[in-house]
Design an enzyme around this catalytic site. Structure first.
Site, PDB file in Angstrom:
ATOM      1  N   ASP A  46       0.813  -1.209   0.000  1.00 56.67           N
ATOM      2  CA  ASP A  46       0.000   0.000   0.000  1.00 56.67           C
ATOM      3  C   ASP A  46       0.849   1.262   0.000  1.00 56.67           C
ATOM      4  O   ASP A  46       0.516   2.251  -0.655  1.00 56.67           O
ATOM      5  CB  ASP A  46      -0.923   0.003   1.221  1.00 56.67           C
ATOM      6  CG  ASP A  46      -2.063  -0.996   1.075  1.00 56.67           C
ATOM      7  OD1 ASP A  46      -2.367  -1.400  -0.057  1.00 56.67           O
ATOM      8  OD2 ASP A  46      -2.649  -1.368   2.103  1.00 56.67           O
ATOM      9  N   ASN A 160      -6.620   5.765  10.459  1.00 59.71           N
ATOM     10  CA  ASN A 160      -7.889   6.156  11.069  1.00 59.71           C
ATOM     11  C   ASN A 160      -8.582   4.970  11.738  1.00 59.71           C
ATOM     12  O   ASN A 160      -9.084   5.072  12.859  1.00 59.71           O
ATOM     13  CB  ASN A 160      -8.795   6.753   9.989  1.00 59.71           C
ATOM     14  CG  ASN A 160     -10.216   6.978  10.452  1.00 59.71           C
ATOM     15  OD1 ASN A 160     -10.503   7.872  11.227  1.00 59.71           O
ATOM     16  ND2 ASN A 160     -11.132   6.144   9.956  1.00 59.71           N
TER      17      ASN A 160
END
Length: 257
Positions: A46, A160
């Site tokens: 990622d 998050n």
């Protein structure tokens, strides 16, 4: 209707698996320099695909990631077969990043882009003290915490989510404002904000409680003010296989243990 494209380029992280995939795919398919390609096949994890999205911002180039890293949430499954057909039928996802404007304690200013999130966090052993304003209106006069982040739907499953923030569907016109280890107000768990808002974070007692700010992987030390909003003039494009689209992945993530 299958996508039309003229050329692809392969780009790989420094990981051994990614480098091996780069050699294999380059031998099987025509590989042009990145600046000449319509589609960039990013091989890694990622973090690497985020790097490629930053590098191709506003270029119109499409990024198709294949997982040769660890988590690979943003990536498609790795396979050497039928690559051109997979790219041709992939779903395109437009990404509008957050802009982060900072001012540090010496008065220097910086501008950075964030595809996942902008975060501020304490630099020392002492908790940060932050004032939070949304569209110029004070919402929290004093937040005592380890940090605070503003995440896009694309980034809502990353830092998050680890900070117990909500997962946002990719199409949702929302941003997640999520505290990291909030001490006061003790019961504040964050907020969902429209993606059109302007968030300002002011650092209280910056000399005693220094704070750093990060836009994805770009860090600014000892900030006193951070201004964040979603850009309408910057766009990156990420491709996902239709049977494993990014939207489907975000939805599925909400039902995992």
């Amino acid at each position: 209707m299958p996508r039309e494209f003229r050329s692809i380029a392969f780009a790989a992280s420094s990981a051994d698996d990614a480098q091996a995939a780069f050699r294999d795919l380059s031998a099987r398919y025509a590989n042009v320099p990145v600046e000449e390609a319509d589609v960039i096949v990013a091989l890694g994890g990622d973090g690497f695909v985020l790097q490629m999205l930053h590098e191709t911002m506003n270029s119109g180039k499409l990024v198709y990631g294949m997982n040769r890293g660890s988590v690979g949430f943003l990536m498609n499954e790795y396979s050497t077969e039928n690559l051109l057909e997979r790219i041709g039928t992939a779903v395109d996802n437009s990404i509008h990043p957050l802009t982060m404007e900072t001012e540090d304690q010496w008065g220097d200013k910086r501008f950075e882009l964030a595809i996942n999130e902008v975060s501020v966090f304490r630099q020392s052993y002492q908790a940060a003290k932050l004032k939070v304003l949304v569209d110029g209106r004070e919402r929290i006069a004093e937040l005592i915490c380890d940090g605070l982040l503003l995440a896009t739907p694309a980034g809502s499953t990353a830092y998050n989510f680890s900070a117990h923030g909500p997962i946002l569907p990719l199409e949702a016109p929302l941003l997640a404002l999520t505290p990291i280890s909030a001490f006061r107000p003790r019961r504040w768990r964050g907020a969902l904000l429209p993606d059109r808002v302007h968030v300002e974070i002011e650092v209280l007692e910056p000399g005693k409680r220094p704070v750093n700010a990060v836009a994805d992987h770009d860090e600014v030390k000892s900030v006193v003010k951070v201004s964040i909003k979603q850009s309408k003039t910057h766009t990156a494009w990420l491709l996902s296989d239709p049977d494993h689209s990014w939207s489907d992945r975000i939805l599925a993530e909400q039902f995992l243990d």
